[in-house]
Design a protein around this motif. Sequence first.
Motif, PDB file in Angstrom:
ATOM      1  N   ARG A 269       0.836  -1.211   0.000  1.00 31.56           N
ATOM      2  CA  ARG A 269       0.000   0.000   0.000  1.00 31.56           C
ATOM      3  C   ARG A 269       0.869   1.258   0.000  1.00 31.56           C
ATOM      4  N   ARG A 270       1.932   1.217   0.792  1.00 30.48           N
ATOM      5  CA  ARG A 270       2.815   2.387   0.832  1.00 30.48           C
ATOM      6  C   ARG A 270       3.474   2.615  -0.525  1.00 30.48           C
ATOM      7  N   ARG A 271       3.928   1.556  -1.181  1.00 26.92           N
ATOM      8  CA  ARG A 271       4.570   1.691  -2.485  1.00 26.92           C
ATOM      9  C   ARG A 271       3.580   2.195  -3.548  1.00 26.92           C
ATOM     10  N   LEU A 272       2.359   1.693  -3.498  1.00 23.33           N
ATOM     11  CA  LEU A 272       1.362   2.121  -4.478  1.00 23.33           C
ATOM     12  C   LEU A 272       1.014   3.595  -4.306  1.00 23.33           C
ATOM     13  N   ARG A 273       0.825   4.015  -3.069  1.00 23.61           N
ATOM     14  CA  ARG A 273       0.503   5.440  -2.847  1.00 23.61           C
ATOM     15  C   ARG A 273       1.671   6.324  -3.275  1.00 23.61           C
ATOM     16  N   GLY A 274       2.894   5.912  -2.958  1.00 24.45           N
ATOM     17  CA  GLY A 274       4.044   6.701  -3.385  1.00 24.45           C
ATOM     18  C   GLY A 274       4.159   6.787  -4.893  1.00 24.45           C
ATOM     19  N   PHE A 275       3.836   5.678  -5.588  1.00 23.42           N
ATOM     20  CA  PHE A 275       3.896   5.692  -7.051  1.00 23.42           C
ATOM     21  C   PHE A 275       2.879   6.662  -7.636  1.00 23.42           C
ATOM     22  N   PHE A 276       1.651   6.629  -7.149  1.00 22.59           N
ATOM     23  CA  PHE A 276       0.620   7.495  -7.724  1.00 22.59           C
ATOM     24  C   PHE A 276       0.864   8.963  -7.388  1.00 22.59           C
ATOM     25  N   PHE A 277       1.395   9.236  -6.204  1.00 20.74           N
ATOM     26  CA  PHE A 277       1.723  10.625  -5.883  1.00 20.74           C
ATOM     27  C   PHE A 277       2.835  11.141  -6.794  1.00 20.74           C
ATOM     28  N   SER A 278       3.823  10.328  -7.084  1.00 20.59           N
ATOM     29  CA  SER A 278       4.915  10.750  -7.959  1.00 20.59           C
ATOM     30  C   SER A 278       4.499  10.784  -9.422  1.00 20.59           C
ATOM     31  N   HIS A 279       3.482  10.001  -9.770  1.00 21.24           N
ATOM     32  CA  HIS A 279       3.068   9.889 -11.168  1.00 21.24           C
ATOM     33  C   HIS A 279       2.330  11.131 -11.660  1.00 21.24           C
ATOM     34  N   ARG A 280       1.932  12.000 -10.760  1.00 20.10           N
ATOM     35  CA  ARG A 280       1.206  13.209 -11.173  1.00 20.10           C
ATOM     36  C   ARG A 280       2.062  14.071 -12.091  1.00 20.10           C
ATOM     37  N   PHE A 281       3.335  14.195 -11.787  1.00 24.30           N
ATOM     38  CA  PHE A 281       4.237  14.993 -12.616  1.00 24.30           C
ATOM     39  C   PHE A 281       4.373  14.387 -14.010  1.00 24.30           C
ATOM     40  N   ALA A 282       4.448  13.069 -14.094  1.00 23.34           N
ATOM     41  CA  ALA A 282       4.585  12.412 -15.393  1.00 23.34           C
ATOM     42  C   ALA A 282       3.343  12.613 -16.259  1.00 23.34           C
ATOM     43  N   GLN A 283       2.172  12.612 -15.651  1.00 15.57           N
ATOM     44  CA  GLN A 283       0.949  12.844 -16.413  1.00 15.57           C
ATOM     45  C   GLN A 283       0.931  14.244 -17.012  1.00 15.57           C
ATOM     46  N   ARG A 284       1.488  15.194 -16.309  1.00 19.72           N
ATOM     47  CA  ARG A 284       1.561  16.550 -16.854  1.00 19.72           C
ATOM     48  C   ARG A 284       2.494  16.603 -18.056  1.00 19.72           C
ATOM     49  N   ARG A 285       3.603  15.881 -18.005  1.00 20.66           N
ATOM     50  CA  ARG A 285       4.519  15.845 -19.144  1.00 20.66           C
ATOM     51  C   ARG A 285       3.877  15.186 -20.360  1.00 20.66           C
ATOM     52  N   GLU A 286       2.994  14.224 -20.130  1.00 19.84           N
ATOM     53  CA  GLU A 286       2.295  13.594 -21.244  1.00 19.84           C
ATOM     54  C   GLU A 286       1.367  14.585 -21.936  1.00 19.84           C
TER      55      GLU A 286
END
Length: 463
Positions: A269-286
């Motif tokens: 759960r901790r790894r998944l939440r950390g991934f989605f929080f960090s993934h916000r920046f990548a979605q903006r680059r897309e």
Amino acid sequence: VPVQVAMIPVKFDAMFMLGCVVDFVFLIDMVLQFFIMYYKRTDFGFALEYQHKAIVRHYVKTWFPVDIASTIPVDLFSLLFQSSAIKQMKVVKTVRLLRLLKLARLARLSRLFRRMMSRTSIPHGKMAILKFFAILFLVTHWLACLWALTLVLVEEDEGIPRWVDSFDEQDANISTKTKDTPWKLYVTCLYFTSYTITSVGYGDIGPANIVETITAIIMIIVSGVSWAIVLGQVSGIVTQLDTEEQAFRSQMDELNAMMEDRVLSDDMRRRLRGFFFSHRFAQRRERHRGVISAMSPGLQGEVLMQINKRWLERVSLFKSIMHRGLQPRGSTIFRAFVVDVSQRMETAFHAQSEFFGIPHVLYILNRGLVGCKSRICQSGSVWGEDFMLKDTHLIDNYEAFALTYVALTALRRSVFFEIIEKHAPYSPELHRQVRYYCCWLAFQRALLHRARKGMLPKRCTTL
């Protein structure tokens, strides 16, 4: 101008000279408007009109009446009516009100606002909010000056009660009276206008004659409409500003519900939440790719050159191509090649503690830390520069380990050679340059392979 008309009498001072200078500059601008091209609508879009007769005709039909009305030297007329005999005539008030024609210059603010938007990087939503608050303040200022103007329309020696007379008792022991001090008068009018616009209505100030009553009715209507429009527009803009945040919160709620239903471990759960929080920046680059694709080919080349300059300089082949693209001659083909390569590159994301990497792929690290080739790679690092070589014996170690959340950009060998074949008919030099680079890189790797294995491969296929 509204403050001068409502509260400050015209006299020959620094303010008068400044107004004359502004009028002169604006007059020069009027003359220049007869020679400045404008955009006209055609069957193929918008084009600049360069014929002088059409430019003059367009200006006369659009902005010329407004500009000529705002340049009338009303201040000079006001100085002519400063004698005691002429001051008693109604024409003095009329001339004083004509000074408000200078407000017609504000109609050009739309053009200035468009120029400012093209020179700033403030988000459109925030800029719109600032614009509406500026409009609200401007309306408040104008209505305050309008309320003070009633004291000009109904003067003290006419014997008619006025709203400012209610302050005589408060100013009995004060040397500077409200009605005789411009800044006190403006603050009082601004106070009355502010609570009228916001519908507070303390009631301590009100109309005392028919002129002030009519003015108050106009103020109530204008302020009510302005307040409703600003509140509605700002509320809509604020709601749109939070769309990304709302979508992210909804996604996180779904993630939490999924982890709860599937009974995942706390570490997962901790790894998944950390991934989605960090993934916000990548979605903006897309989303940036869609913005770049809407540009013209020339702008795409210039923008992508600047965006990808950091990693292009770390690969010798792309570095030479980029330098050729910056040269005046032959830059179009090389820039088009860089644009195609940048648009065909794929994005990839990896969570912490993941192993990744496949042969014949060029990797560019956009975000995070990666362990690769016994070293730590930071943002902007590049590995897999030998992705063009077909023989896997000549390729370095391509596996990597994600030390943190990782955002990557990757270019596959098959995609790269598709782009080369696409540009080969138009630029044989580009094809030769890529082939020379592959042969020279294969020769270097073959020497290293011989040094490590003690023999030279009998056959080495490079392309």
